[in-house]
Design a protein around this motif. Structure first.
Motif, mmCIF file in Angstrom:
data_model
loop_
_atom_site.group_PDB
_atom_site.id
_atom_site.type_symbol
_atom_site.label_atom_id
_atom_site.label_comp_id
_atom_site.label_asym_id
_atom_site.label_seq_id
_atom_site.Cartn_x
_atom_site.Cartn_y
_atom_site.Cartn_z
ATOM 1 N N ASN A 1 -30.754 -14.053 -4.566
ATOM 2 C CA ASN A 1 -31.807 -13.678 -3.808
ATOM 3 C C ASN A 1 -31.120 -12.807 -2.610
ATOM 4 O OD1 ASN A 1 -34.595 -14.791 -3.520
ATOM 5 N ND2 ASN A 1 -33.624 -15.813 -5.214
ATOM 6 N N ILE A 2 -30.249 -12.955 -2.180
ATOM 7 C CA ILE A 2 -29.619 -12.140 -1.497
ATOM 8 C C ILE A 2 -28.907 -11.225 -1.954
ATOM 9 C CG2 ILE A 2 -27.025 -12.744 -0.078
ATOM 10 C CD1 ILE A 2 -27.572 -15.426 0.261
ATOM 11 N N ALA A 3 -28.226 -11.382 -3.234
ATOM 12 C CA ALA A 3 -27.593 -9.938 -3.739
ATOM 13 C C ALA A 3 -28.894 -9.474 -4.210
ATOM 14 C CB ALA A 3 -27.220 -10.659 -5.275
ATOM 15 N N VAL A 4 -30.226 -9.416 -3.690
ATOM 16 C CA VAL A 4 -31.366 -7.803 -3.939
ATOM 17 C C VAL A 4 -31.110 -7.002 -3.159
ATOM 18 C CG1 VAL A 4 -33.700 -7.789 -4.210
ATOM 19 C CG2 VAL A 4 -32.907 -9.552 -5.649
ATOM 20 N N GLY A 5 -31.164 -8.263 -1.628
ATOM 21 C CA GLY A 5 -30.922 -6.916 -0.305
ATOM 22 C C GLY A 5 -29.230 -5.942 -1.323
ATOM 23 N N ALA A 6 -28.337 -6.929 -1.138
ATOM 24 C CA ALA A 6 -27.483 -5.897 -1.304
ATOM 25 C C ALA A 6 -27.149 -5.038 -2.142
ATOM 26 C CB ALA A 6 -26.381 -7.224 -1.813
ATOM 27 N N HIS A 7 -28.436 -5.432 -3.358
ATOM 28 C CA HIS A 7 -28.426 -3.681 -4.089
ATOM 29 C C HIS A 7 -28.666 -2.669 -3.144
ATOM 30 C CE1 HIS A 7 -26.833 -4.925 -7.733
ATOM 31 N NE2 HIS A 7 -27.312 -6.543 -7.514
ATOM 32 N N LEU A 8 -29.165 -2.429 -2.212
ATOM 33 C CA LEU A 8 -29.586 -1.275 -2.267
ATOM 34 C C LEU A 8 -28.036 -0.029 -2.117
ATOM 35 C CD1 LEU A 8 -31.724 0.303 0.141
ATOM 36 C CD2 LEU A 8 -31.005 -0.825 1.900
ATOM 37 N N ALA B 1 -23.016 -11.116 -1.707
ATOM 38 C CA ALA B 1 -23.932 -12.686 -1.191
ATOM 39 C C ALA B 1 -23.318 -13.713 -0.951
ATOM 40 C CB ALA B 1 -24.716 -12.581 -2.573
ATOM 41 N N ASP B 2 -22.251 -13.629 -1.547
ATOM 42 C CA ASP B 2 -21.168 -15.674 -1.293
ATOM 43 C C ASP B 2 -21.045 -14.291 0.366
ATOM 44 O OD1 ASP B 2 -21.582 -15.660 -3.502
ATOM 45 O OD2 ASP B 2 -19.475 -16.033 -3.589
ATOM 46 N N GLU B 3 -20.337 -13.453 0.767
ATOM 47 C CA GLU B 3 -20.433 -12.873 2.076
ATOM 48 C C GLU B 3 -21.514 -13.645 2.841
ATOM 49 O OE1 GLU B 3 -18.586 -8.940 2.972
ATOM 50 O OE2 GLU B 3 -17.361 -9.738 1.118
ATOM 51 N N VAL B 4 -22.280 -13.166 2.980
ATOM 52 C CA VAL B 4 -23.216 -12.948 3.578
ATOM 53 C C VAL B 4 -23.881 -14.568 3.876
ATOM 54 C CG1 VAL B 4 -25.430 -12.352 4.435
ATOM 55 C CG2 VAL B 4 -24.268 -10.782 3.462
ATOM 56 N N ALA B 5 -24.070 -15.732 2.378
ATOM 57 C CA ALA B 5 -24.445 -16.944 2.800
ATOM 58 C C ALA B 5 -23.491 -17.558 3.462
ATOM 59 C CB ALA B 5 -24.439 -17.435 1.303
#
Length: 259
Positions: free
Chosen positions: A102-109, A121-125
């Motif tokens: 889920n977080i990676a979806v945002g990162a793909h921007l 995603a790991d960093e943001v989590a």
């Protein structure tokens, strides 16, 4: 507010839906690096104003300038690429995907490669307290977990300006107290934050400057202490009892202190 360059400048924004004047001639400026709040009663037009800022709806009148550029009517996707990202009151994660996905979806921007997006995603989590739940399905998260996930997905887009729409709604007092440092940490990292919030003790604790919206119009602005003492704000939103309690408790978040 501390002196700083203006990141978001909205001027004379208005939007009507039929006979309902949802937002009326609203102007405000959000300084870069600030943590500010927009408050007001239900139906005041706060979420509509967020939608106008971020491009989800077009204004009838007025302008939106972000990072020095006129973005009035520009799509949310283009605004997100420029660095303006918002969260939503009703959290709707991809339930069948993991927290990491889920977080990676945002990162793909900004990150095309899946490996890079998953690493982001790991960093943001870790920043939002979800590091231990990365492999959990989003459908298995608690309400508080879903709120953190919504925040993480937005943060993964690498925003300059983060618009938080009631990120504390539905949380119990302990969960609210645990989320406050997360929001403060995001602002301290250099992300400008503008939050819609009803938990007034959180607003008192976090915000440098507050705007108050009622019936689509700005009725007051200033420091949290100033707006909670403003007669129009007390009359339209807080009530005398809540206003007095907030004046007495300007420190840590009080249990159950919401309106």
């Amino acid at each position: 507010m501390k002196a700083s360059s203006t990141l978001l400048d909205i001027a004379h924004l208005s939007k009507s839906f039929g006979g309902l004047k949802a937002v009326q001639d609203v102007s405000l400026q959000v300084p870069q690096g600030s943590l500010t709040a927009l408050i007001g009663p239900n139906g005041a037009g706060k979420t509509t104003l967020f939608a106008l800022m971020s491009g989800f709806i077009e204004p009838d009148r007025g302008t939106v300038r972000f990072a020095g550029q006129d973005i009035t009517g520009q799509t949310p996707e283009r605004n997100a690429r420029m660095g303006m990202t918002r969260t939503f009151q009703i959290v709707q994660p991809f339930a069948a995907q993991t927290v990491r996905e889920n977080i990676a979806v945002g990162a793909h921007l900004h990150l095309a490669r899946r490996r890079d997006a998953l690493a982001r995603a790991d960093e943001v989590a870790a920043r939002v307290g979800l590091a231990s739940q990365l492999d959990k399905l989003a459908s298995d998260l608690t309400v508080a977990g879903r709120k953190r996930l919504e925040l993480a997905r937005a943060l993964a887009t690498q925003p300059k300006l983060l618009l938080l729409d009631e990120v504390l709604a539905g949380l119990n007092p302990q969960e609210i107290a645990e989320m406050i440092p997360v929001v403060r940490g995001i602002a301290n990292s250099g992300v400008t934050v503008l939050m819609i919030e009803h938990v007034m003790q959180a607003v008192m604790s976090l915000a440098e400057h507050v705007w108050v919206l009622a019936q689509g119009q700005l009725i007051a602005s200033g420091s949290p202490a100033q707006v909670t003492s403003h007669p129009a704000v007390v009359e339209a939103y807080l009530g005398h009892g809540t206003a007095e309690r907030l004046r007495q408790k300007s420190g840590p978040v009080a249990a159950g202190a919401s309106t």
